[in-house]
Design an enzyme around this catalytic site. Sequence first.
Site, PDB file in Angstrom:
ATOM      1  N   ILE A   1       0.833  -1.194   0.000  1.00 56.08           N
ATOM      2  CA  ILE A   1       0.000   0.000   0.000  1.00 56.08           C
ATOM      3  C   ILE A   1       0.872   1.249   0.000  1.00 56.08           C
ATOM      4  O   ILE A   1       2.019   1.229   0.435  1.00 56.08           O
ATOM      5  CB  ILE A   1      -0.993   0.015   1.181  1.00 56.08           C
ATOM      6  CG1 ILE A   1      -0.291  -0.188   2.527  1.00 56.08           C
ATOM      7  CG2 ILE A   1      -2.047  -1.054   0.983  1.00 56.08           C
ATOM      8  CD1 ILE A   1      -1.242  -0.200   3.711  1.00 56.08           C
ATOM      9  N   GLU A   2       0.314   2.351  -0.511  1.00 52.67           N
ATOM     10  CA  GLU A   2       1.118   3.535  -0.809  1.00 52.67           C
ATOM     11  C   GLU A   2       1.734   4.170   0.427  1.00 52.67           C
ATOM     12  O   GLU A   2       2.775   4.814   0.343  1.00 52.67           O
ATOM     13  CB  GLU A   2       0.288   4.559  -1.578  1.00 52.67           C
ATOM     14  CG  GLU A   2      -0.869   5.155  -0.832  1.00 52.67           C
ATOM     15  CD  GLU A   2      -1.739   6.013  -1.747  1.00 52.67           C
ATOM     16  OE1 GLU A   2      -1.741   7.231  -1.547  1.00 52.67           O
ATOM     17  OE2 GLU A   2      -2.396   5.462  -2.648  1.00 52.67           O
ATOM     18  N   GLN A   3       1.116   3.998   1.590  1.00 51.09           N
ATOM     19  CA  GLN A   3       1.694   4.568   2.806  1.00 51.09           C
ATOM     20  C   GLN A   3       2.934   3.808   3.258  1.00 51.09           C
ATOM     21  O   GLN A   3       3.631   4.270   4.164  1.00 51.09           O
ATOM     22  CB  GLN A   3       0.646   4.591   3.925  1.00 51.09           C
ATOM     23  CG  GLN A   3      -0.444   5.637   3.725  1.00 51.09           C
ATOM     24  CD  GLN A   3      -1.521   5.202   2.731  1.00 51.09           C
ATOM     25  OE1 GLN A   3      -1.503   4.071   2.220  1.00 51.09           O
ATOM     26  NE2 GLN A   3      -2.478   6.079   2.464  1.00 51.09           N
ATOM     27  N   GLY A   4       3.205   2.653   2.660  1.00 55.29           N
ATOM     28  CA  GLY A   4       4.482   1.993   2.873  1.00 55.29           C
ATOM     29  C   GLY A   4       4.456   0.566   3.354  1.00 55.29           C
ATOM     30  O   GLY A   4       5.471  -0.126   3.278  1.00 55.29           O
TER      31      GLY A   4
ATOM     32  N   SER B   1       7.306   6.040   1.800  1.00 50.02           N
ATOM     33  CA  SER B   1       6.358   6.194   0.703  1.00 50.02           C
ATOM     34  C   SER B   1       7.003   6.591  -0.630  1.00 50.02           C
ATOM     35  O   SER B   1       6.582   6.093  -1.679  1.00 50.02           O
ATOM     36  CB  SER B   1       5.281   7.216   1.072  1.00 50.02           C
ATOM     37  OG  SER B   1       4.432   6.695   2.066  1.00 50.02           O
TER      38      SER B   1
END
Length: 530
Positions: free
Chosen positions: A329-332, A356
């Site tokens: 996921i983009e938040q890491g 990120s």
Amino acid sequence: MAFPKVLSADQAAALIPDGAVVTVSSSSGLGCPDTMLAAIGRRFDATGHPRNLTTLHPIAAGDMWGIKGVDHIAKSGLLARILGGSYPSGPSSAEPPAIWKMITGNEIPAYNIPSGILFDMHREAAAKRPGVLTKIGLDTFVDPAREGCAMNERAAETPIVRKVEFDGEDWLYFKTIVPEVAIIRATTADERGNLSYEHEGGYLGPLDQALAVRNNGGIVIAQVKRLAESGTLKPQNVLVPGVLVDTIVVAPDQMQTTQTPYEPAISGEIFRPLSSFEIPEFGVSKVIARRVAQELRHGDAVNIGFGISANVPRILIEEGRHGEVTWVIEQGAVGGVPLLDFQFGCASNAEAIMPSPYQFTYFQGAGFDASLLSFLQIDREGSVNVSKLGVRPHVTAGAGGFVDITARARRIIFSGFFTAAAGLAVENGALVISREGKVRKLVEAVEHVSFSGRRAVAQGQDITYVSERCVLKLTDKGIVVTEIAPGVDLQRDVLAQAEFPLGVADGLKVMDAALFRPEPIGLDLGGGQL
């Protein structure tokens, strides 16, 4: 440089000059330096300063559920321009956040820039390069041939992206914006300003933001939960070194993420038993999530977005297939179980947490196998809108990393309801449509092109759309119905509910009947038993 000073939030806010470009690290409530943003707002209310700030928010700052974030500074005279990956969002029945009133009221220029590109802009600023040259966003709202990222008329008057030709190809060019103040967040700072993130659900992009500011002679302010003695942080645990930090603000009550003071499984300090994750109740949304899960393959690395597809990891848990797919996921977060609702953007039991900006590099270059995302609208070219809808845009918030993720993704499975507000139920192993939806989602032209169907076809991307009543595929001849749900009439319930003609596959199938029964479906991702 001198060692950083420990100041109150109000003292740190007094360091920000009028007219500054300020970059803020946050993803909605996750990692939001809310105490510092509140102090800036208080200072402005009391003194009229700082004035005319430009703020950069690579993912988003704040939410509508207790962490005001950017709304603390959404004041006429304080904020002069804003560039964000997304903005605070909430239900259509709620009062819009203050920042949305400024945007829709055309009070300030406002831009929705893909999150990965905003991080790229920070890297370019840190290295003192001229700007970002990218193909991410071509033929979407990012492209100057469409909106050029502008969210209102004020922004359209001052473009921030140009289409240029380089080496015989079309590219988008974003000129570097140099930030002069960074407001970042961590869990712990030692007396030398070294920052560690042991209670955070994601690093986000503070290192890149601090580098951009430090290398250009600006001020880096770090909001933290606690202060430690110099030398007590292990070097491997320090993400942002103290040489990049000017000022420390201690805020012991900072929230871990939206409506979450602190949950150790989010920061990877403990692992939750799989039995503790709630499995979605049987219903129409679960039918869609199950059908999406059938598109996955053993060993896939899969990005996941908000909406119905966010439930797919729990489908795999229920089916005994957890671990066969790695979620990114983009938040890491990499691996584990992505969380839902207010905690979306975090994961429990993650295998790793990446900064990120590096996660976005992974997405932009299509290193992953598939992405599961939502749709609000689909048009005849296969383009998708997720970023703008109707007169209440705060419901959709903006695109965030959606454009970075979809620009080159090898496989994308979009999911959603075929029409809005239809009367739907599952009875006796079939879909029952008691009332057709008020709003069609398959439209002649989407209101906002978040994903370009034309580019997808040209690049050979594998695009599937899953709804409760049918499965569609994007082809070079248009969108084709490949499966329909049991109980659905193809002409009445599918073809007649689209504003444009749909093709029908020669081998049209009925969706797996097991999807429409409460018991597990026997999901097989092709990897055998774990």
